[in-house]
Design a protein around this motif. Structure first.
Motif, PDB file in Angstrom:
ATOM      1  N   TRP A   1       0.855  -1.177   0.000  1.00 37.24           N
ATOM      2  CA  TRP A   1       0.000   0.000   0.000  1.00 37.24           C
ATOM      3  C   TRP A   1       0.896   1.234   0.000  1.00 37.24           C
ATOM      4  N   MET A   2       0.434   2.274  -0.648  1.00 37.17           N
ATOM      5  CA  MET A   2       1.236   3.485  -0.733  1.00 37.17           C
ATOM      6  C   MET A   2       0.397   4.688  -0.305  1.00 37.17           C
ATOM      7  N   GLY A   3       1.006   5.531   0.507  1.00 33.24           N
ATOM      8  CA  GLY A   3       0.335   6.743   0.941  1.00 33.24           C
ATOM      9  C   GLY A   3       1.354   7.848   1.167  1.00 33.24           C
ATOM     10  N   CYS A   4       0.847   9.047   1.325  1.00 33.51           N
ATOM     11  CA  CYS A   4       1.721  10.170   1.668  1.00 33.51           C
ATOM     12  C   CYS A   4       1.661  10.385   3.171  1.00 33.51           C
ATOM     13  N   ARG A   5       2.735  10.922   3.718  1.00 32.81           N
ATOM     14  CA  ARG A   5       2.767  11.176   5.161  1.00 32.81           C
ATOM     15  C   ARG A   5       3.734  12.306   5.467  1.00 32.81           C
ATOM     16  N   LEU A   6       3.518  12.873   6.637  1.00 38.34           N
ATOM     17  CA  LEU A   6       4.409  13.920   7.143  1.00 38.34           C
ATOM     18  C   LEU A   6       5.259  13.314   8.253  1.00 38.34           C
ATOM     19  N   VAL A   7       6.566  13.440   8.122  1.00 34.00           N
ATOM     20  CA  VAL A   7       7.481  12.928   9.149  1.00 34.00           C
ATOM     21  C   VAL A   7       8.449  14.047   9.520  1.00 34.00           C
ATOM     22  N   GLN A   8       8.340  14.521  10.733  1.00 30.78           N
ATOM     23  CA  GLN A   8       9.243  15.558  11.235  1.00 30.78           C
ATOM     24  C   GLN A   8       9.354  16.729  10.246  1.00 30.78           C
ATOM     25  N   GLY A   9       8.213  17.191   9.832  1.00 27.22           N
ATOM     26  CA  GLY A   9       8.180  18.383   8.990  1.00 27.22           C
ATOM     27  C   GLY A   9       8.438  18.159   7.522  1.00 27.22           C
ATOM     28  N   GLN A  10       8.708  16.929   7.122  1.00 30.10           N
ATOM     29  CA  GLN A  10       8.975  16.643   5.714  1.00 30.10           C
ATOM     30  C   GLN A  10       7.904  15.691   5.173  1.00 30.10           C
ATOM     31  N   HIS A  11       7.422  15.979   3.986  1.00 27.12           N
ATOM     32  CA  HIS A  11       6.421  15.118   3.348  1.00 27.12           C
ATOM     33  C   HIS A  11       7.098  14.002   2.548  1.00 27.12           C
ATOM     34  N   TYR A  12       6.526  12.810   2.666  1.00 32.30           N
ATOM     35  CA  TYR A  12       7.041  11.640   1.945  1.00 32.30           C
ATOM     36  C   TYR A  12       5.898  10.905   1.254  1.00 32.30           C
ATOM     37  N   ALA A  13       6.255  10.121   0.244  1.00 34.84           N
ATOM     38  CA  ALA A  13       5.367   9.074  -0.258  1.00 34.84           C
ATOM     39  C   ALA A  13       6.017   7.756   0.152  1.00 34.84           C
ATOM     40  N   SER A  14       5.232   6.892   0.796  1.00 32.66           N
ATOM     41  CA  SER A  14       5.820   5.680   1.372  1.00 32.66           C
ATOM     42  C   SER A  14       5.031   4.446   0.956  1.00 32.66           C
TER      43      SER A  14
ATOM     44  N   ARG B   1       3.257  18.868  -0.116  1.00 33.72           N
ATOM     45  CA  ARG B   1       2.326  17.879   0.410  1.00 33.72           C
ATOM     46  C   ARG B   1       1.700  17.088  -0.738  1.00 33.72           C
ATOM     47  N   GLY B   2       1.735  15.783  -0.627  1.00 38.66           N
ATOM     48  CA  GLY B   2       1.161  14.935  -1.654  1.00 38.66           C
ATOM     49  C   GLY B   2      -0.311  14.674  -1.389  1.00 38.66           C
ATOM     50  N   HIS B   3      -0.954  14.013  -2.342  1.00 39.43           N
ATOM     51  CA  HIS B   3      -2.374  13.720  -2.161  1.00 39.43           C
ATOM     52  C   HIS B   3      -2.683  12.328  -2.714  1.00 39.43           C
ATOM     53  N   GLY B   4      -3.255  12.252  -3.911  1.00 42.22           N
ATOM     54  CA  GLY B   4      -3.609  10.958  -4.457  1.00 42.22           C
ATOM     55  C   GLY B   4      -2.425  10.242  -5.072  1.00 42.22           C
ATOM     56  N   ILE B   5      -2.571   8.928  -5.169  1.00 40.55           N
ATOM     57  CA  ILE B   5      -1.534   8.107  -5.803  1.00 40.55           C
ATOM     58  C   ILE B   5      -2.227   7.214  -6.814  1.00 40.55           C
ATOM     59  N   VAL B   6      -1.638   7.103  -7.986  1.00 42.78           N
ATOM     60  CA  VAL B   6      -2.216   6.205  -8.986  1.00 42.78           C
ATOM     61  C   VAL B   6      -1.099   5.329  -9.542  1.00 42.78           C
ATOM     62  N   ALA B   7      -1.392   4.048  -9.646  1.00 47.18           N
ATOM     63  CA  ALA B   7      -0.407   3.113 -10.192  1.00 47.18           C
ATOM     64  C   ALA B   7      -0.644   2.958 -11.687  1.00 47.18           C
ATOM     65  N   THR B   8       0.434   2.796 -12.420  1.00 49.55           N
ATOM     66  CA  THR B   8       0.274   2.542 -13.852  1.00 49.55           C
ATOM     67  C   THR B   8      -0.308   1.147 -14.035  1.00 49.55           C
ATOM     68  N   PRO B   9      -1.105   0.955 -15.088  1.00 49.20           N
ATOM     69  CA  PRO B   9      -1.571  -0.399 -15.374  1.00 49.20           C
ATOM     70  C   PRO B   9      -0.346  -1.307 -15.549  1.00 49.20           C
ATOM     71  N   GLY B  10      -0.313  -2.393 -14.867  1.00 50.64           N
ATOM     72  CA  GLY B  10       0.881  -3.236 -14.875  1.00 50.64           C
ATOM     73  C   GLY B  10       1.693  -3.058 -13.602  1.00 50.64           C
ATOM     74  N   GLY B  11       1.534  -1.931 -12.967  1.00 48.48           N
ATOM     75  CA  GLY B  11       2.101  -1.753 -11.635  1.00 48.48           C
ATOM     76  C   GLY B  11       3.579  -1.449 -11.561  1.00 48.48           C
ATOM     77  N   ARG B  12       4.197  -1.051 -12.661  1.00 41.95           N
ATOM     78  CA  ARG B  12       5.645  -0.788 -12.627  1.00 41.95           C
ATOM     79  C   ARG B  12       5.948   0.550 -11.939  1.00 41.95           C
ATOM     80  N   HIS B  13       5.056   1.512 -12.132  1.00 43.86           N
ATOM     81  CA  HIS B  13       5.278   2.844 -11.584  1.00 43.86           C
ATOM     82  C   HIS B  13       4.081   3.300 -10.758  1.00 43.86           C
ATOM     83  N   ALA B  14       4.356   4.215  -9.844  1.00 43.00           N
ATOM     84  CA  ALA B  14       3.288   4.896  -9.113  1.00 43.00           C
ATOM     85  C   ALA B  14       3.474   6.399  -9.304  1.00 43.00           C
ATOM     86  N   LEU B  15       2.367   7.098  -9.476  1.00 41.42           N
ATOM     87  CA  LEU B  15       2.417   8.548  -9.627  1.00 41.42           C
ATOM     88  C   LEU B  15       1.895   9.187  -8.342  1.00 41.42           C
ATOM     89  N   VAL B  16       2.702  10.024  -7.742  1.00 40.73           N
ATOM     90  CA  VAL B  16       2.313  10.717  -6.520  1.00 40.73           C
ATOM     91  C   VAL B  16       1.959  12.148  -6.892  1.00 40.73           C
TER      92      VAL B  16
END
Lengths: 365, 363
Positions: free
Chosen positions: B34-47, B64-79
């Motif tokens: 599973w992939m989501g965005c988060r704030l860790v010690q003042g820095q935004h990440y996609a994890s 700050r990130g928001h939605g995440i979409v995976a490419t069909p086939g799952g090779r890449h994720a777009l944050v």
């Protein structure tokens, strides 16, 4: 099918599990939060808006008088009153809840940052064409916020040393209209808080649910979010953005209030108000002190104090410092402390107070 | 608000540690992520993390990130950047590296969501034309460095989540109805007149095929997020009116009509007029609404709209399908958890973390 599926995973239905509620959720009673928001409202918000209303009124009267009989001595008074007005606004700017957020938001008082330069382009056009439709507060109110805010006022007063209110009657009349508009907007802002059933009542009555808040914790969170939001604005908009990644990419044009040379002063006053959210009697510290062994009030205090000292130690205006290689370490250190302070409040103080700092719910997305 | 690019460049991939709390059925599928965005010690990440809470990828973000979409086939994720952000990072899920950054033109910003055509060649994103204030769908060529091909109207103001319908040809767009301008921050400019809608658009021609609105007296229920399932579209709503009102937050579109789901008063009060995200379970028969103001996840029958229960988790907002029918993975505060209508079991606690709005199942 759905029934079977739910029965497999749900026994009993509509059960409510309590996980991950902050450990201190029951530490504070509703009256603790009401005491907090009442203290912050009556000791910070209302006085700040009262002062802003007074200063804009005095400034408007000063300009009106000056434009009728401009003199060099009176021009100095105008400048002084402008700074008084900006001081009052800088103290009120950290209040990021309530009527100030109503459309078009805080920009109706200060349209900054003007990232695309649209406000400045509109201003230049007004001053070039001497458009008389901006010369009353009433007509000005219908125009772009960028033409009637404190940033426009600063531009008119300070942008061109050769063309001043003393020698340009149009400029004087325009400044007068802006000041008059700010006076009426500041008065309305104060009234929106203090009138019967106004925002003060929405805050104080939040324990029973109001149009603005579901409960007292949501109200308390809104105040805490004001502190967090202020730190973020100072850090990212007022410092990081003009600094750029390197001194070569620094842009003094991105510095707030650079024409009037009060950029650091704005930041100092913003942070003084944010600091006061902790230190006023009945403020955030009074709740933190109820937590045995909790030293976050001291940590917050030290960071605010260190940051204030750092700000005092700059000996050049921010517009100069951002493009000065030798000031870079000082500015970077300041950014780091601000980031640490924001993180401390957002991630720890919020949990101490059993408040969710609105990370996912502040204004919806 | 925009995060500093200074930190983005200076921060290493730190803060990747979590504490596994239990090992429920999520751990039984070691390939699930599973992939989501988060704030860790003042820095935004996609994890990217697995069912045990192990973090496999941790990418610092320029804001700050928001939605995440995976490419069909799952090779890449777009944050995708949170509105009014202007970046999308393309992340290689094999290497954990950023392979491309997409930015909007100067007169547009993203709304935080997008979707791909089934063949993965075209990316569709919701955007704001800041000059006109009208919602726009931008079409980019994923085979050509995501070059912008064209744009067409979204059919409303404030388009937010966008999804490709099962026919592979129709885009569904949740137009939130709220007008904002980047120079005025996130100030909402038209709450009195807002008119949210669910629109359907032919993705090849850009033609508006249909638009659906809630009843006029519900015009302040912003339609923001949606999940497409076998029985139709489930939509998550947020109410912009007085908090003394109590509003339903779930609407279902069954292919023909958009229906606001009656909600028991106690449930509606608990949800606090704001749902931040929505997902179907793996069976497609249950939907979960994440309600961060209410600190809860609310579960519903995806077809009938019957209430099935709720679970409490602080600042609950990320929600995605779990491994089994009836299961979801949710994030809120520091936690990731496995949940169903009758239970919620934390699976991992992530140090100094605030999980952000959305969670996307990657595999």
């Amino acid at each position: 099918m759905i029934q079977n599926l739910v029965q497999k995973v749900a026994a009993p239905l509509l059960a409510v599990a309590m996980w991950a509620t902050p450990a201190t959720a029951d530490t504070f009673a509703p009256e603790d939060y009401i005491g907090l928001v009442e203290a912050l409202t009556d000791k910070i918000v209302i006085p700040a808006y009262e002062r802003f209303a007074i200063e804009t009124s005095v400034f408007s009267e000063t300009l009106k008088s000056f434009c009728g009989q401009p003199t060099t001595v009176a021009a100095e008074t105008v400048t002084r009153r402008f700074h008084d007005t900006m001081d009052a606004w800088a103290q009120a700017r950290p209040i990021l809840l309530g009527p100030v957020l109503n459309a078009p938001g805080p920009a109706r008082f200060q349209f900054w940052p003007d990232k695309r330069g649209t406000g400045q382009r509109q201003l230049r056009l007004i001053l070039t064409t001497k458009n008389t439709r901006v010369l009353t507060a009433q007509t000005l109110a219908a125009k772009s916020v960028a033409l009637g805010d404190l940033q426009a006022l600063e531009y008119v007063l300070f942008d061109d040393p050769q063309t001043t209110l003393l020698n340009d009657p149009f400029r004087c009349a325009y400044a007068n209209a802006i000041a008059d508009l700010q006076r009426s907007r500041a008065a309305l802002l104060l009234q929106d808080w203090t009138k019967p059933a106004g925002f003060r009542d929405q805050v104080i009555g939040s324990a029973n649910g109001t149009e603005a808040f579901f409960d007292e914790r949501e109200a308390a969170s809104a105040f805490l979010n004001s502190v967090i939001g202020t730190l973020e604005i100072v850090r990212l908009q007022k410092l990081d953005r003009p600094m750029g990644l390197t001194v070569e990419s620094a842009r003094r044009s991105r510095v707030e209030s650079r024409r009037s040379g009060r950029s650091f002063r704005n930041i100092t006053l913003n942070l003084e108000t944010a600091h006061a959210f902790f230190t006023v009697p009945g403020g955030i510290n009074s709740l933190l002190e109820k937590l045995p062994g909790n030293d976050n009030a001291q940590r917050v205090e030290k960071l605010f104090t260190d940051i204030a000292t750092d700000l005092e130690n700059f000996d050049t205006p921010l517009s100069t410092s951002v493009e000065d290689e030798s000031s870079r370490p000082q500015l970077e250190a300041l950014l780091t402390k601000l980031r640490t302070l924001q993180s401390l409040i957002q991630e720890h103080v919020a949990a101490d107070l059993a408040l969710v700092p609105g990370f996912n719910a502040t204004d919806g997305d | 608000m925009k995060q500093t690019r200074r930190i983005f460049l200076q921060t290493s991939s730190a803060a990747i540690f979590s504490t596994t709390l239990v090992r429920p059925s999520l751990a039984s599928n070691p390939g699930a992520r599973w992939m989501g965005c988060r704030l860790v010690q003042g820095q935004h990440y996609a994890s990217l993390f697995d069912g045990t809470g192990k973090v496999h990828i941790n990418i610092p973000l320029p804001g700050r990130g928001h939605g995440i979409v995976a490419t069909p086939g799952g090779r890449h994720a777009l944050v995708m950047a949170r509105r009014p952000g202007t970046f999308i990072l393309v992340i290689d899920l094999d290497t954990g590296s950023v392979v491309h950054e997409i930015t909007t033109s100067i007169d547009h910003h993203f709304y935080g969501h997008g979707c791909f055509s089934n063949d993965g060649h075209l990316l569709y994103t919701t955007q704001n034309d800041t000059g006109t204030g009208q919602g726009v769908i931008a079409v980019r060529d994923a085979t050509d460095a995501f070059a912008l091909i064209t744009t067409f109207p979204s059919g409303g103001i404030g388009p937010h989540e966008i999804a490709l319908m099962p026919d592979g040809l129709t885009l569904a767009v949740a137009n939130g109805g709220i007008r904002t301008l980047p120079e005025l921050g996130r100030t909402k400019l038209n709450l009195d007149t807002m008119s949210p809608s669910l629109t359907f658009i032919n993705r090849e021609t850009g033609k508006l095929l249909a638009d659906h609105h809630l009843a006029a007296d519900k015009h302040q229920l912003s339609i923001r997020h949606m999940s497409v399932g076998p029985s139709g579209i489930a939509l998550a709503l947020q109410y912009e009116g007085p908090k003394t009102d109590t509003m339903p937050l779930l609407a279902l579109f069954n292919g023909q009509t958009l229906q606001l789901i009656e909600t028991p008063a106690s449930e509606a009060r608990a949800m606090r007029n704001y749902a931040g995200s929505i997902a179907h379970d793996p069976s497609g028969e249950i939907v979960a609404l994440a309600c961060p103001r209410g600190n809860l996840i609310s579960f519903w029958d995806a077809t009938s709209g019957a209430a099935l229960g709720r679970q409490t988790i602080v600042d609950a907002c990320g929600v995605a399908p779990g491994n089994q029918p009836g299961e979801f993975v949710v994030t809120g505060g520091q936690l990731a958890a496995q949940s169903s209508p009758s239970s919620l079991t934390p699976t991992a606690s992530f140090a100094d973390t605030q999980w952000d709005n959305h969670l996307q199942r990657i595999a």
